[in-house]
Motif scaffolding. Structure first.
Motif, PDB file in Angstrom:
ATOM      1  N   PHE A 101     -15.275  -2.535  -3.276  1.00 48.29           N
ATOM      2  CA  PHE A 101     -16.454  -2.895  -2.503  1.00 48.29           C
ATOM      3  C   PHE A 101     -16.320  -2.548  -1.016  1.00 48.29           C
ATOM      4  O   PHE A 101     -17.315  -2.281  -0.346  1.00 48.29           O
ATOM      5  CB  PHE A 101     -16.738  -4.396  -2.632  1.00 48.29           C
ATOM      6  CG  PHE A 101     -17.094  -4.829  -4.023  1.00 48.29           C
ATOM      7  CD1 PHE A 101     -18.122  -4.205  -4.716  1.00 48.29           C
ATOM      8  CD2 PHE A 101     -16.411  -5.867  -4.647  1.00 48.29           C
ATOM      9  CE1 PHE A 101     -18.460  -4.605  -6.002  1.00 48.29           C
ATOM     10  CE2 PHE A 101     -16.754  -6.275  -5.928  1.00 48.29           C
ATOM     11  CZ  PHE A 101     -17.773  -5.637  -6.610  1.00 48.29           C
ATOM     12  N   PHE A 102     -15.088  -2.535  -0.501  1.00 49.22           N
ATOM     13  CA  PHE A 102     -14.906  -2.431   0.947  1.00 49.22           C
ATOM     14  C   PHE A 102     -14.377  -1.062   1.384  1.00 49.22           C
ATOM     15  O   PHE A 102     -13.953  -0.910   2.528  1.00 49.22           O
ATOM     16  CB  PHE A 102     -13.976  -3.558   1.418  1.00 49.22           C
ATOM     17  CG  PHE A 102     -14.510  -4.912   1.054  1.00 49.22           C
ATOM     18  CD1 PHE A 102     -15.566  -5.478   1.761  1.00 49.22           C
ATOM     19  CD2 PHE A 102     -13.993  -5.613  -0.034  1.00 49.22           C
ATOM     20  CE1 PHE A 102     -16.078  -6.718   1.403  1.00 49.22           C
ATOM     21  CE2 PHE A 102     -14.498  -6.860  -0.391  1.00 49.22           C
ATOM     22  CZ  PHE A 102     -15.551  -7.416   0.336  1.00 49.22           C
ATOM     23  N   ILE A 103     -14.412  -0.095   0.476  1.00 45.61           N
ATOM     24  CA  ILE A 103     -14.038   1.280   0.837  1.00 45.61           C
ATOM     25  C   ILE A 103     -15.252   2.162   0.593  1.00 45.61           C
ATOM     26  O   ILE A 103     -15.681   2.340  -0.547  1.00 45.61           O
ATOM     27  CB  ILE A 103     -12.824   1.767   0.032  1.00 45.61           C
ATOM     28  CG1 ILE A 103     -11.600   0.894   0.362  1.00 45.61           C
ATOM     29  CG2 ILE A 103     -12.524   3.237   0.336  1.00 45.61           C
ATOM     30  CD1 ILE A 103     -10.354   1.251  -0.417  1.00 45.61           C
ATOM     31  N   THR A 109       7.689   6.631  -1.282  1.00 46.29           N
ATOM     32  CA  THR A 109       7.545   5.189  -1.101  1.00 46.29           C
ATOM     33  C   THR A 109       6.494   4.924  -0.034  1.00 46.29           C
ATOM     34  O   THR A 109       6.533   5.531   1.037  1.00 46.29           O
ATOM     35  CB  THR A 109       8.878   4.544  -0.692  1.00 46.29           C
ATOM     36  OG1 THR A 109       9.855   4.774  -1.731  1.00 46.29           O
ATOM     37  CG2 THR A 109       8.725   3.043  -0.495  1.00 46.29           C
ATOM     38  N   ILE A 110       5.560   4.040  -0.342  1.00 42.87           N
ATOM     39  CA  ILE A 110       4.502   3.700   0.608  1.00 42.87           C
ATOM     40  C   ILE A 110       4.493   2.201   0.866  1.00 42.87           C
ATOM     41  O   ILE A 110       4.982   1.416   0.059  1.00 42.87           O
ATOM     42  CB  ILE A 110       3.112   4.132   0.080  1.00 42.87           C
ATOM     43  CG1 ILE A 110       2.818   3.425  -1.257  1.00 42.87           C
ATOM     44  CG2 ILE A 110       3.005   5.638  -0.053  1.00 42.87           C
ATOM     45  CD1 ILE A 110       1.364   3.474  -1.660  1.00 42.87           C
ATOM     46  N   ASP A 166      -5.153  -4.117   2.154  1.00 39.11           N
ATOM     47  CA  ASP A 166      -6.073  -3.135   2.732  1.00 39.11           C
ATOM     48  C   ASP A 166      -6.053  -1.785   2.013  1.00 39.11           C
ATOM     49  O   ASP A 166      -7.035  -1.049   2.070  1.00 39.11           O
ATOM     50  CB  ASP A 166      -5.740  -2.916   4.212  1.00 39.11           C
ATOM     51  CG  ASP A 166      -5.918  -4.193   5.032  1.00 39.11           C
ATOM     52  OD1 ASP A 166      -6.885  -4.924   4.755  1.00 39.11           O
ATOM     53  OD2 ASP A 166      -5.088  -4.457   5.916  1.00 39.11           O
ATOM     54  N   ASN A 167      -4.935  -1.440   1.355  1.00 47.23           N
ATOM     55  CA  ASN A 167      -4.868  -0.119   0.701  1.00 47.23           C
ATOM     56  C   ASN A 167      -4.551  -0.187  -0.787  1.00 47.23           C
ATOM     57  O   ASN A 167      -4.476   0.854  -1.452  1.00 47.23           O
ATOM     58  CB  ASN A 167      -3.849   0.781   1.406  1.00 47.23           C
ATOM     59  CG  ASN A 167      -2.403   0.323   1.191  1.00 47.23           C
ATOM     60  OD1 ASN A 167      -2.149  -0.745   0.628  1.00 47.23           O
ATOM     61  ND2 ASN A 167      -1.452   1.122   1.650  1.00 47.23           N
ATOM     62  N   ILE A 168      -4.365  -1.385  -1.347  1.00 44.53           N
ATOM     63  CA  ILE A 168      -3.952  -1.494  -2.752  1.00 44.53           C
ATOM     64  C   ILE A 168      -4.998  -0.911  -3.703  1.00 44.53           C
ATOM     65  O   ILE A 168      -4.667  -0.443  -4.796  1.00 44.53           O
ATOM     66  CB  ILE A 168      -3.652  -2.978  -3.107  1.00 44.53           C
ATOM     67  CG1 ILE A 168      -2.996  -3.090  -4.492  1.00 44.53           C
ATOM     68  CG2 ILE A 168      -4.926  -3.813  -3.052  1.00 44.53           C
ATOM     69  CD1 ILE A 168      -1.660  -2.424  -4.590  1.00 44.53           C
ATOM     70  N   ALA A 169      -6.264  -0.895  -3.283  1.00 53.58           N
ATOM     71  CA  ALA A 169      -7.324  -0.374  -4.157  1.00 53.58           C
ATOM     72  C   ALA A 169      -7.059   1.062  -4.580  1.00 53.58           C
ATOM     73  O   ALA A 169      -7.379   1.457  -5.705  1.00 53.58           O
ATOM     74  CB  ALA A 169      -8.678  -0.461  -3.449  1.00 53.58           C
ATOM     75  N   TRP A 170      -6.472   1.867  -3.685  1.00 53.69           N
ATOM     76  CA  TRP A 170      -6.191   3.272  -4.001  1.00 53.69           C
ATOM     77  C   TRP A 170      -5.125   3.416  -5.087  1.00 53.69           C
ATOM     78  O   TRP A 170      -5.060   4.456  -5.745  1.00 53.69           O
ATOM     79  CB  TRP A 170      -5.717   4.003  -2.739  1.00 53.69           C
ATOM     80  CG  TRP A 170      -6.758   4.115  -1.671  1.00 53.69           C
ATOM     81  CD1 TRP A 170      -7.027   3.194  -0.692  1.00 53.69           C
ATOM     82  CD2 TRP A 170      -7.681   5.182  -1.472  1.00 53.69           C
ATOM     83  NE1 TRP A 170      -8.057   3.630   0.109  1.00 53.69           N
ATOM     84  CE2 TRP A 170      -8.475   4.855  -0.350  1.00 53.69           C
ATOM     85  CE3 TRP A 170      -7.915   6.390  -2.131  1.00 53.69           C
ATOM     86  CZ2 TRP A 170      -9.485   5.688   0.132  1.00 53.69           C
ATOM     87  CZ3 TRP A 170      -8.915   7.223  -1.641  1.00 53.69           C
ATOM     88  CH2 TRP A 170      -9.693   6.879  -0.540  1.00 53.69           C
ATOM     89  N   LYS A 229       7.260 -10.388  -5.461  1.00 53.89           N
ATOM     90  CA  LYS A 229       6.480 -10.113  -4.257  1.00 53.89           C
ATOM     91  C   LYS A 229       6.990  -8.838  -3.601  1.00 53.89           C
ATOM     92  O   LYS A 229       8.197  -8.675  -3.372  1.00 53.89           O
ATOM     93  CB  LYS A 229       6.576 -11.298  -3.297  1.00 53.89           C
ATOM     94  CG  LYS A 229       5.620 -11.218  -2.122  1.00 53.89           C
ATOM     95  CD  LYS A 229       5.663 -12.501  -1.315  1.00 53.89           C
ATOM     96  CE  LYS A 229       4.684 -12.441  -0.146  1.00 53.89           C
ATOM     97  NZ  LYS A 229       4.701 -13.694   0.637  1.00 53.89           N
ATOM     98  N   VAL A 230       6.082  -7.915  -3.291  1.00 52.80           N
ATOM     99  CA  VAL A 230       6.484  -6.617  -2.736  1.00 52.80           C
ATOM    100  C   VAL A 230       5.592  -6.261  -1.550  1.00 52.80           C
ATOM    101  O   VAL A 230       4.470  -6.746  -1.417  1.00 52.80           O
ATOM    102  CB  VAL A 230       6.398  -5.491  -3.794  1.00 52.80           C
ATOM    103  CG1 VAL A 230       7.350  -5.744  -4.950  1.00 52.80           C
ATOM    104  CG2 VAL A 230       4.967  -5.336  -4.307  1.00 52.80           C
ATOM    105  N   THR A 231       6.131  -5.393  -0.701  1.00 49.72           N
ATOM    106  CA  THR A 231       5.348  -4.829   0.406  1.00 49.72           C
ATOM    107  C   THR A 231       5.380  -3.302   0.364  1.00 49.72           C
ATOM    108  O   THR A 231       4.803  -2.647   1.234  1.00 49.72           O
ATOM    109  CB  THR A 231       5.903  -5.302   1.759  1.00 49.72           C
ATOM    110  OG1 THR A 231       7.299  -4.963   1.842  1.00 49.72           O
ATOM    111  CG2 THR A 231       5.736  -6.812   1.904  1.00 49.72           C
ATOM    112  N   SER A 232       6.076  -2.738  -0.624  1.00 44.51           N
ATOM    113  CA  SER A 232       6.140  -1.282  -0.759  1.00 44.51           C
ATOM    114  C   SER A 232       6.154  -0.910  -2.237  1.00 44.51           C
ATOM    115  O   SER A 232       6.403  -1.760  -3.107  1.00 44.51           O
ATOM    116  CB  SER A 232       7.389  -0.717  -0.072  1.00 44.51           C
ATOM    117  OG  SER A 232       8.570  -1.195  -0.719  1.00 44.51           O
TER     118      SER A 232
END
Length: 628
Positions: free
Chosen positions: A509-511, A529-530, A535-539, A566-569
């Motif tokens: 909805f927000f992209i 690795t990203i 904000d970017n998980i939708a991709w 729990k992850v950040t990358s």
């Protein structure tokens, strides 16, 4: 069940079948039955005098056929010809092999086709082999040819001859189709005018390396559905993992690629459609049905009326109250989207058609159910690879940019141009075809010259066609752009604009993307690795879950869990590609369903070997045309 168990069966089979004891009856040494691989070479040699057929046991997809073939041939050399003997030889030969090993049965010569008794003994066994090779059709072929010839004494019976011929042809064709090249027909106009509806192609599977089938046990020479009877052509009894053999190269930018449709892991089986498939985009159907469920929910109807009543009490006009209530409920739809998607899934799972039941009066009561496809049995699509792993992509006014530069434009790539009717009067569609070859297919699959709008023409043109028409009519044409709300920092989109974002990748909805304007992103590469966040998980949702098999959880506090941690990358396990149709305005491609994983790539489209238009006939000029 994994490949390994079936190959383990093939490896252990000679010992279970007691070949060391029966080899001696055929004049061979017992030790020859003990050497893996060589034992099959000998078995094919002594039974049908084709020792190198043993190599076919290495190919998934035909390995079990060849195992059944050697078993039937083997037991027949010891006198087991009957209908039930043949069935045992195909499906469970070990009782017969035990009889052979523990008896004084001699190793027989090949069938004497002049001996009516021997022919009669094996007749029904030959019938079952022919039937299992090509049910019904095999016998019809043998019967048809039998009408023009008689059985000759001293040669194989017609049933045996056709059984052998068809079985060998199917094995050979299956290997070629799976590992070398495969025919493909262009079904839609998404690659116009590079490839046309009615083009027949050869897909080169050696170009990128052949994929070993994930589901090798399938009916030969068809993809995922047996024609006419619309049933699944494969079984998942034997399943492998993604394996690609060495090829002549890798997928390059601008190759025309055939691939398994990424969004085709689930499909709706509709008996009215060719091969039973409704659309193909189950996930798009679910999004549309979710909105239908919301709009037609009694709960939402009551909320709407209550909101309007409350707003009127506050002094709002009926029109203003209606607008505010509608906006508030659309915001609620966005917040509760998962609830409506679940209702949509449940409806389709019950066999109900999507949409309004009152509008489906001509439909069957139920569709054929949901079909879950393994990777290699998803529909084959064809597009141009415009982005390879690591590329940065964006689209502005239908112009594609790769790594900051304008992308390659193929000779026949089409864009759509909008021409106001007040600025020019074009001739009729017939004359536009005669002068510029702008085709309008009667069935609507191709419309190069659209004059239906009262204010403007829409022309679908290549670069050269555009230049010529601009020169002839002394006009300048502007690219037609899909409407897009402002992306400026101060603009606040309304709820309906946010909902419309869900129709284009990444379906969030927000992209805000459209098919003509797409914000910059990077194509994932294996090992890359990203940093991931809300904000970017939708991709990357579909990559993480559907393609790389992880469990993804997104929590309200913005934290992300993969497989419970729990992850950040995130590190990608595969390479991905971005593919688009050359007919940019009539192509459901990566702009709609996203990245194509490397395990979905089938091969490179190499050659048009035949072409026929449904309304113009055979296109002689396209026969044996290489694809660029």
């Amino acid at each position: 069940m994994s490949f390994i168990y079936f190959y383990l069966l093939i490896l252990l089979h000679p010992y279970i079948a007691l070949w060391p004891k029966s080899f001696t009856k055929a004049g061979r040494k017992s030790w020859e039955a003990l050497i893996p691989g060589y034992n099959y070479y000998v078995a094919f040699k002594i039974t049908i005098d084709k020792p190198f057929w043993s190599l076919l046991l290495l190919f998934p997809g035909v390995h079990l056929v060849m195992l059944a073939s050697i078993n039937v041939s083997y037991i027949r050399r010891f006198g087991f010809f009957s209908f039930t003997d043949t069935l045992q030889g195909i499906f469970f030969p070990y009782l017969i092999f035990a009889k052979i090993a523990n008896s004084e049965l001699p190793f027989l010569n090949e069938t004497n086709w002049s001996n009516s008794r021997e022919i009669e003994m094996r007749k029904w066994g030959d019938h079952i082999v022919l039937f299992l090779s090509v049910p019904v059709l095999g016998h019809l072929i043998a019967l048809a040819f039998g009408m023009f010839s008689r059985e000759k004494p001293g040669v194989k019976s017609r049933i045996k001859e056709w059984g052998d011929s068809i079985l060998f042809a199917l094995v050979a064709a299956s290997i070629i189709r799976t590992y070398v090249f495969e025919p493909f027909q262009i079904p839609t106009g998404s690659m116009e005018k590079t490839l046309l509806v009615g083009d027949f192609l050869f897909v080169n599977k050696l170009a990128y390396g052949s994929k070993v089938p994930v589901t090798p046990l399938s009916y030969p020479l068809v993809h995922n559905t047996i024609p006419w009877i619309n049933i699944k052509s494969y079984t998942t009894l034997e399943k492998g993992i993604y394996t690609r053999l060495p090829g002549f190269g890798k997928v390059n930018r601008n190759d025309v690629v055939v691939f398994n449709y990424p969004s085709g892991d689930t499909a709706v089986f509709d008996p009215r459609m060719p091969d039973g498939l409704m659309g193909h985009d189950y996930h798009g159907i679910i999004n549309n049905e979710a909105f239908y469920q919301f709009r037609n929910s009694p709960e939402i109807g009551n909320k709407f009326q209550n909101l309007i009543a409350e707003l009127k009490k506050r002094g709002e006009t009926e029109q203003r109250a209606d607008s505010i209530a509608n906006s508030e409920l659309l915001k609620y739809y966005i917040e509760s989207h998962s609830k409506w998607k679940q209702l949509a899934r449940q409806k389709l799972a019950r066999g109900e058609f999507p949409g309004d039941p009152d509008m489906t009066g001509t439909l069957p009561e139920k569709h054929g159910g949901l079909v879950f496809r393994p990777v290699d049995k998803r529909e084959n699509y064809i597009k141009r690879c415009v982005g390879i792993p690591g590329d940065k992509m964006k689209v502005e006014a239908s112009i594609l940019y790769v790594n900051g530069k304008k992308a390659f434009v193929s000779e026949n790539q089409c864009l759509q141009y909008k021409v106001p009717k007040k600025s020019v009067l074009f001739p009729t569609a017939t004359e536009m075809y005669e002068r510029y070859k702008l085709e309008n297919d009667p069935n609507g699959s191709r419309t190069d010259f659209d004059e239906q709008n009262t204010d403007f023409y829409l022309l679908t043109l290549t670069k050269s066609e555009k230049r010529l028409i601009e020169k002839d009519f002394k006009i300048k044409m502007e690219i037609y752009r899909t409407p897009r709300y402002s992306v400026g920092p101060e603009y606040i989109p309304n709820a309906m604009e946010l909902i419309e974002n869900a129709s284009v990748f990444p379906k969030d909805f927000f992209i805000n993307n459209t098919t003509t304007d797409f914000q910059e992103f990077q194509v994932p590469a294996k090992g890359q690795t990203i940093i991931i966040s809300k904000d970017n998980i939708a991709w990357y949702r579909r990559i993480i879950t559907a393609y790389e098999g992880h469990k993804l959880e997104e929590r309200k506090d913005g934290s992300i869990l993969i497989d419970g941690k729990k992850v950040t990358s995130y590190t990608f396990s595969m390479n991905y590609y971005w593919l688009m149709g050359d007919n940019r305005y009539n192509s459901a491609d990566s702009r709609i369903w996203g990245f194509v994983p490397e395990d979905h790539v089938v091969g490179r489209a190499s050659l048009v070997w035949f072409s026929k238009s449904s309304y113009l006939g055979i296109r002689v000029e396209r026969i044996f045309k290489f694809i660029h």
